[in-house]
Write a protein that holds these residues in place. Structure first.
Motif, PDB file in Angstrom:
ATOM      1  N   GLY A   1       9.575   6.083 -10.512  1.00 58.15           N
ATOM      2  CA  GLY A   1       8.433   6.880 -10.402  1.00 58.15           C
ATOM      3  C   GLY A   1       7.997   7.656  -9.133  1.00 58.15           C
ATOM      4  O   GLY A   1       7.111   8.461  -9.321  1.00 58.15           O
ATOM      5  N   PHE A   2       9.068   7.660  -8.437  1.00 56.13           N
ATOM      6  CA  PHE A   2       8.927   8.404  -7.214  1.00 56.13           C
ATOM      7  C   PHE A   2       9.623   9.946  -7.493  1.00 56.13           C
ATOM      8  O   PHE A   2      10.430   9.988  -8.079  1.00 56.13           O
ATOM      9  N   LYS A   3       8.892  10.919  -7.058  1.00 63.69           N
ATOM     10  CA  LYS A   3       9.270  12.417  -7.401  1.00 63.69           C
ATOM     11  C   LYS A   3       8.963  13.279  -6.184  1.00 63.69           C
ATOM     12  O   LYS A   3       7.779  13.212  -6.244  1.00 63.69           O
ATOM     13  N   LEU A   4      10.131  13.935  -5.741  1.00 60.77           N
ATOM     14  CA  LEU A   4       9.727  14.663  -4.492  1.00 60.77           C
ATOM     15  C   LEU A   4       9.234  15.932  -5.042  1.00 60.77           C
ATOM     16  O   LEU A   4       9.766  16.507  -5.984  1.00 60.77           O
ATOM     17  N   THR A   5       8.088  16.381  -4.348  1.00 59.28           N
ATOM     18  CA  THR A   5       7.446  17.512  -4.669  1.00 59.28           C
ATOM     19  C   THR A   5       7.597  18.738  -3.860  1.00 59.28           C
ATOM     20  O   THR A   5       7.241  19.840  -4.129  1.00 59.28           O
ATOM     21  N   TYR A   6       8.374  18.423  -2.848  1.00 51.62           N
ATOM     22  CA  TYR A   6       8.779  19.620  -1.910  1.00 51.62           C
ATOM     23  C   TYR A   6       7.513  20.262  -0.906  1.00 51.62           C
ATOM     24  O   TYR A   6       7.647  21.391  -0.718  1.00 51.62           O
TER      25      TYR A   6
ATOM     26  N   VAL B   1       0.712  -1.270  -0.028  1.00 51.41           N
ATOM     27  CA  VAL B   1      -0.034   0.004   0.100  1.00 51.41           C
ATOM     28  C   VAL B   1       0.872   1.112  -0.041  1.00 51.41           C
ATOM     29  O   VAL B   1       0.668   2.239  -0.822  1.00 51.41           O
ATOM     30  N   PHE B   2       2.037   1.275   0.786  1.00 43.90           N
ATOM     31  CA  PHE B   2       2.819   2.426   0.815  1.00 43.90           C
ATOM     32  C   PHE B   2       3.470   2.875  -0.515  1.00 43.90           C
ATOM     33  O   PHE B   2       3.596   3.841  -1.042  1.00 43.90           O
ATOM     34  N   THR B   3       3.878   1.436  -1.259  1.00 42.37           N
ATOM     35  CA  THR B   3       4.390   1.537  -2.463  1.00 42.37           C
ATOM     36  C   THR B   3       3.464   2.470  -3.455  1.00 42.37           C
ATOM     37  O   THR B   3       3.741   3.176  -4.435  1.00 42.37           O
ATOM     38  N   GLU B   4       2.235   1.721  -3.503  1.00 38.17           N
ATOM     39  CA  GLU B   4       1.265   2.200  -4.235  1.00 38.17           C
ATOM     40  C   GLU B   4       1.057   3.881  -4.060  1.00 38.17           C
ATOM     41  O   GLU B   4       0.904   4.326  -5.229  1.00 38.17           O
ATOM     42  N   LEU B   5       0.911   4.229  -3.039  1.00 41.23           N
ATOM     43  CA  LEU B   5       0.700   5.405  -2.676  1.00 41.23           C
ATOM     44  C   LEU B   5       1.862   6.428  -2.995  1.00 41.23           C
ATOM     45  O   LEU B   5       1.793   7.710  -3.329  1.00 41.23           O
TER      46      LEU B   5
ATOM     47  N   HIS C   1      -0.987  11.757  -0.208  1.00 47.30           N
ATOM     48  CA  HIS C   1       0.175  11.822   0.790  1.00 47.30           C
ATOM     49  C   HIS C   1       0.026  11.918   2.155  1.00 47.30           C
ATOM     50  O   HIS C   1       0.914  11.343   2.825  1.00 47.30           O
ATOM     51  N   GLN C   2      -1.036  12.375   2.665  1.00 49.51           N
ATOM     52  CA  GLN C   2      -1.167  12.168   4.186  1.00 49.51           C
ATOM     53  C   GLN C   2      -1.408  10.858   4.596  1.00 49.51           C
ATOM     54  O   GLN C   2      -0.819  10.487   5.439  1.00 49.51           O
ATOM     55  N   LEU C   3      -2.037   9.827   4.014  1.00 54.30           N
ATOM     56  CA  LEU C   3      -2.189   8.399   4.324  1.00 54.30           C
ATOM     57  C   LEU C   3      -0.864   7.797   4.178  1.00 54.30           C
ATOM     58  O   LEU C   3      -0.463   7.164   5.026  1.00 54.30           O
ATOM     59  N   ARG C   4       0.176   8.198   2.929  1.00 57.60           N
ATOM     60  CA  ARG C   4       1.251   7.753   3.039  1.00 57.60           C
ATOM     61  C   ARG C   4       2.025   7.842   4.357  1.00 57.60           C
ATOM     62  O   ARG C   4       2.719   7.175   4.876  1.00 57.60           O
ATOM     63  N   ASN C   5       2.092   9.075   4.642  1.00 55.77           N
ATOM     64  CA  ASN C   5       2.615   9.479   5.840  1.00 55.77           C
ATOM     65  C   ASN C   5       2.370   8.804   7.205  1.00 55.77           C
ATOM     66  O   ASN C   5       3.155   8.451   8.012  1.00 55.77           O
ATOM     67  N   ASP C   6       0.962   8.642   7.322  1.00 52.41           N
ATOM     68  CA  ASP C   6       0.431   7.843   8.367  1.00 52.41           C
ATOM     69  C   ASP C   6       0.881   6.452   8.150  1.00 52.41           C
ATOM     70  O   ASP C   6       1.315   5.953   9.438  1.00 52.41           O
ATOM     71  N   LEU C   7       0.827   5.949   7.196  1.00 50.35           N
ATOM     72  CA  LEU C   7       1.505   4.453   6.973  1.00 50.35           C
ATOM     73  C   LEU C   7       2.984   4.544   7.432  1.00 50.35           C
ATOM     74  O   LEU C   7       3.330   3.380   8.011  1.00 50.35           O
ATOM     75  N   LEU C   8       3.611   5.377   7.290  1.00 56.69           N
ATOM     76  CA  LEU C   8       4.882   5.355   7.201  1.00 56.69           C
ATOM     77  C   LEU C   8       5.250   5.458   8.926  1.00 56.69           C
ATOM     78  O   LEU C   8       6.162   4.685   9.505  1.00 56.69           O
ATOM     79  N   VAL C   9       4.110   6.044   9.694  1.00 55.28           N
ATOM     80  CA  VAL C   9       4.547   6.211  10.864  1.00 55.28           C
ATOM     81  C   VAL C   9       4.318   4.738  11.817  1.00 55.28           C
ATOM     82  O   VAL C   9       4.910   4.251  12.543  1.00 55.28           O
ATOM     83  N   ILE C  10       3.356   4.127  11.132  1.00 57.89           N
ATOM     84  CA  ILE C  10       3.211   2.975  11.723  1.00 57.89           C
ATOM     85  C   ILE C  10       4.279   2.031  11.286  1.00 57.89           C
ATOM     86  O   ILE C  10       4.569   1.046  12.224  1.00 57.89           O
TER      87      ILE C  10
ATOM     88  N   GLY D   1      -0.010   7.844  -6.109  1.00 57.36           N
ATOM     89  CA  GLY D   1      -0.886   8.901  -5.252  1.00 57.36           C
ATOM     90  C   GLY D   1      -0.649  10.440  -5.294  1.00 57.36           C
ATOM     91  O   GLY D   1       0.396  10.552  -4.875  1.00 57.36           O
ATOM     92  N   PHE D   2      -1.380  11.045  -5.921  1.00 54.81           N
ATOM     93  CA  PHE D   2      -0.961  12.380  -6.351  1.00 54.81           C
ATOM     94  C   PHE D   2      -1.952  13.276  -5.322  1.00 54.81           C
ATOM     95  O   PHE D   2      -1.813  14.557  -5.570  1.00 54.81           O
ATOM     96  N   ARG D   3      -3.131  12.895  -4.970  1.00 56.21           N
ATOM     97  CA  ARG D   3      -3.845  13.763  -4.310  1.00 56.21           C
ATOM     98  C   ARG D   3      -3.194  14.223  -2.705  1.00 56.21           C
ATOM     99  O   ARG D   3      -2.271  13.209  -2.305  1.00 56.21           O
ATOM    100  N   HIS D   4      -3.661  15.204  -2.230  1.00 54.84           N
ATOM    101  CA  HIS D   4      -3.181  15.476  -0.931  1.00 54.84           C
ATOM    102  C   HIS D   4      -3.412  14.466   0.121  1.00 54.84           C
ATOM    103  O   HIS D   4      -2.787  14.245   1.076  1.00 54.84           O
ATOM    104  N   CYS D   5      -4.936  14.035   0.138  1.00 55.73           N
ATOM    105  CA  CYS D   5      -5.201  12.944   1.094  1.00 55.73           C
ATOM    106  C   CYS D   5      -4.276  11.497   0.910  1.00 55.73           C
ATOM    107  O   CYS D   5      -4.021  10.922   1.957  1.00 55.73           O
TER     108      CYS D   5
END
Length: 835
Positions: A292-297, A230-234, A244-253, A238-242
């Protein structure tokens, strides 16, 4: 019959369309169960069952205020029954149950209330759901809707509302909800609700229940792989703001999982993905894992960057405990950190902060990333020393420190956790750079220490210490105190066991150390860290000065011994041991003994008197038996502590120290004895009798200690076997010698006390004689005054006194006649005075 039953059900629903009275809840629940049984045979009961369930969405009604408590058992059981109805094989019923549970959290009053009733409190249903264990039942029902997306989403929505309560979260964990929800993260769902609802419930479980239990349920390889997918998919799509937020939540877990060495972060490949992602921007090496990952800052990417740095720090804490064994190779967390260029990526931030490396980060964001990276480097560097040295990290850090103490203008933001105390200055950068050096120097690795010293680290660190000390004079703070303590610690390790480095340190270092020993004692209790700073200074003195004659002489000439004794006179428990150790080491220098003998503390206290007081306090803390005068009580074990007396005889190998030997290093008595061996035991000024009594024990300390050791040897021998006659005789003789030594000391103590008593008696007699003489003189003066008064008030007494006076004069005259010369009368005629 079926038609009649359906008609009756409609009447029941119609009757209670404005809400259920609490007294009827049990009856309605019984009807629900009957309908559920009927549904197995006749689908016609589906609609009435749903209508009855809708009644639970309406407010419950009470007639009395006490009804809520009186009917609590029935109501909680009825609400719990809603969860059990999830077994009914009807999607409509399951969805209606979930809607009903969701309605508990947004209750609306009906347009018409029952006559004579009032609604229950707003959170009454929620409380009863907790009491009845609805959350556990609903979590277990997830297995019933595995392949039904709509029903599954409704169950998750209901669990979302329930999971805001700690009680419900604990109930859900009993049903293994965490592992079930983690597996739903990567389930097929075009709307994306499944992922978001599952992750939200996981967050609630982590916040409101046991974090350890949640991690324990997520530790399986299947769960970690699902999380990774799921993290890799996001990450890549994942391009929406939500997203990115979910990606960070999963990263905390994932971060919480990485803290547990038993979680298969490496087997799943998740650890490698996170490490590569954390270093990809700085190292700039192509890697298919982050294709495919690109840092958007954006702010979310900034938060992700910090979380990734945090994961690296966690993985570096115990790399040996995180291992994966595959068919033909083994890979550890340490190898992952090494192979993916973590050290170069973190060192990328150890540079002047003039031109930020990423133009799209703001100055505050870049500073926060910089400080975070250097903080993580302090954890990673000790486990990757070879890589650390190959990247010339020491050079970069020393250059960076040189910039920190320089005059170049810099205005730090200081608005992050790592930026504490760094607003408008470079103290935060200095603090974390020194932490890195402290962590690698603490390894006592010769290659690291030689590399540092060859680059002039000792002189540069002295400059940093001088800079921080000057800043502290302006305004003290925890950051400045920590910086000074770290510098002192690093210097201690660099100079330890190397005379040349000690000589190099002594040229300026002693002048820097002296002010620490002049510290105001009141600051030690301030809580800022002065106590730690003073201990670091003492440790630096021990490591950087002692053992080098030039450095020792310089320290003593600058009144260092006086300052140490002043600190010792504070009698701080955590300082006394190390100060006494330093004095013992310095006592080989003859100047030390001279300075100790002439030192005077408050009220003209001498060094010998201070040491005796410390000895008495130490024995009091150790529970050594002494009488009220400080004399020996037990001649067989005169210096044994209460702990030693409680220990039973334990035969130990020859290479293991016994209790009597271990006790020497665990208290200060041996150090005090060693200092008296240098000061001498005789001709010590200003000692009281009590001090002399204690000194007699100190003088024979080594004899008593030898006796203790022989006593342990004898006890161990007799515990194992019976000694031969000659050995037994020898052991007995040794025991008698030790006991006789105790008696001898006790005799000396008695003589000292008797001498004191005799002297005291003489002083009392002398004082009594002085009082007696003063009393006689006072009586004589009083009697003389009485005589004057009598002569003044009684004329006959005056004449009598006159006659007595004439008689005395006549008796005093010589009987021989004077040959020549005039005769003078001594009487004055007509005299009527008394003088």
């Amino acid at each position: 019959l079926e038609k009649e039953q359906l008609k009756a059900l409609k009447k029941v629903v119609k009757h209670f369309e404005n809400g259920l009275p609490l007294k009827n809840i049990t009856q309605i629940t019984e009807i629900l169960n009957l309908c559920a049984e009927k549904m197995n045979e006749q689908e016609a009961f589906t609609e009435p069952l749903c209508e009855l369930i809708k009644l639970f969405e309406l407010p419950f009604h009470k007639k009395k205020s006490s009804d809520e408590v009186n009917y609590s058992v029935e109501v909680s059981q009825s609400i719990a029954q809603l969860g059990y109805l999830m077994r009914v094989p009807s999607s409509q019923v399951k969805i209606q149950i979930c809607k009903c549970i969701v309605s508990f959290y947004n209750m609306e009053l009906p347009g018409k209330l029952l006559s004579g009733y009032q609604p229950t409190s707003a959170d009454y249903k929620i409380q009863m759901a907790e009491v009845g264990g609805l959350a556990e039942t609903l979590a277990l029902s997830l297995t019933l809707v595995e392949n039904q997306l709509t029903e599954k989403l409704w169950v998750l929505k209901a669990l979302q509302h329930l999971s805001i309560s700690g009680i419900n979260c604990r109930l859900m964990l009993k049903a293994q909800a965490a592992s079930r929800l983690c597996l739903y993260l990567n389930g097929a769902d075009p709307s994306g609700q499944l992922m978001f609802r599952s992750s939200d419930i996981l967050w609630n479980l982590l916040e409101n229940a046991s974090k350890e239990e949640v991690v324990h349920q997520l530790r399986s390889l299947e769960c970690v792989c699902a999380l990774k997918e799921v993290f890799t998919e996001l990450l890549t799509r994942g391009f929406r703001h939500c997203d990115h937020q979910l990606r960070n939540d999963l990263l905390v877990i994932a971060t919480l999982l990485a803290e547990n060495p038993a979680v298969p972060m490496i087997e799943s490949g998740f650890a490698k993905l996170l490490i590569v992602l954390a270093t990809s921007t700085e190292v700039k090496l192509p890697n298919p894992l982050v294709k495919g990952f690109k840092l958007t800052y954006s702010y979310e990417d900034f938060e992700m960057k910090k979380l990734l740095f945090n994961v690296i720090g966690i993985l570096s804490k115990d790399p040996s405990a995180i291992r994966v064994n595959c068919l033909s190779f083994s890979l550890s967390g340490l190898q992952l950190l090494h192979e993916n260029h973590v050290i170069p990526a973190l060192l990328y931030y150890v540079k002047l902060n003039q031109k930020p490396g990423f133009p799209d980060w703001s100055a505050a964001q870049y500073e926060e990333l910089q400080l975070h990276a250097i903080a993580v480097l302090a954890s990673v560097a000790p486990v990757l020393v070879d890589k650390y040295l190959s990247c010339q990290a020491n050079t970069l850090l020393l250059v960076f420190l040189d910039w920190c103490v320089g005059q170049d203008p810099f205005f730090g933001q200081g608005n992050s956790f790592h930026g504490t105390g760094g607003r408008g200055n470079k103290l935060a950068q200095m603090r974390y750079s020194l932490r890195v050096l402290r962590s690698v120097v603490a390894l006592y690795d010769d290659a690291v220490n030689i590399n540092l010293c060859d680059q002039g680290a000792i002189n540069q660190l002295q400059d940093v210490l001088k800079y921080a000390a000057n800043k502290s004079k302006e305004k003290e703070g925890t950051v400045l105190l920590e910086i000074q303590a770290d510098v002192l610690f690093i210097l201690s390790i660099l100079c330890e066991n190397d005379v040349l480095r000690k000589e190099l340190f002594s040229s300026e270092g002693i002048d820097l150390l002296i002010p620490f020993f002049k510290m105001d004692p009141r600051k030690l209790y301030g809580g800022l860290g002065h106590n730690c700073l003073l201990l670091s200074a003492l440790d630096c003195l021990w490591s950087c000065v002692i053992g080098c004659c030039i450095a020792e002489d310089s320290f003593i000439e600058k009144q260092g011994i006086f300052l140490l004794l002043d600190l010792l006179a504070l009698k701080e428990k955590n300082l006394c041991n190390i100060i006494l150790g330093i004095l013992v080491e310095l006592s080989d220098n003859p100047k030390t003994t001279l300075h100790m003998s002439i030192w005077q503390g408050k009220r003209n206290q001498t060094a010998a008197k201070l040491l005796i007081q410390l000895w008495r306090q130490e024995e009091l803390d150790l529970g050594v038996r002494r009488d009220q005068y400080g004399k020996i009580v037990d001649c067989k074990r005169p210096i044994a502590t209460s702990f030693q007396k409680q220990q039973r005889v334990i035969p130990m190998p020859a290479n293991c120290p016994s209790f009597a030997i271990m006790e020497v290093s665990e208290n200060t008595r041996a150090k005090i004895y060693a200092l008296f061996c240098k000061l001498g035991f005789e001709k010590l000024p200003d000692l009281s009798t009590k001090d002399c009594v204690t000194l007699a024990i100190i003088q024979r300390y080594i004899d008593f200690k030898i006796g203790e050791v022989w006593g342990e040897i004898s006890a161990e021998i007799k515990e194992e076997f019976r000694p031969v006659t000659s050995d037994e005789r020898a052991l007995k003789l040794i025991s008698e010698v030790s006991e006789n030594t105790g008696r001898t000391v006790a005799t000396l103590q008695n003589k000292a006390l008797e001498s004191q008593q005799h002297h005291k008696t003489q002083e009392e007699e002398k004082t009594y004689r002085e009082i007696q003489a003063a009393r006689r003189q006072s009586e004589f003066i009083n009697k003389s005054w009485e005589n004057v008064l009598i002569r003044t008030s009684n004329y006959e007494e005056l004449k009598k006194a006159k006659r007595l006076q004439e008689t005395l004069i006549a008796a005093s005259r010589s009987t021989e006649q004077v040959q020549s010369g005039p005769v003078c009368s001594i009487s004055i005629k007509n005299l009527h005075t008394t003088v």
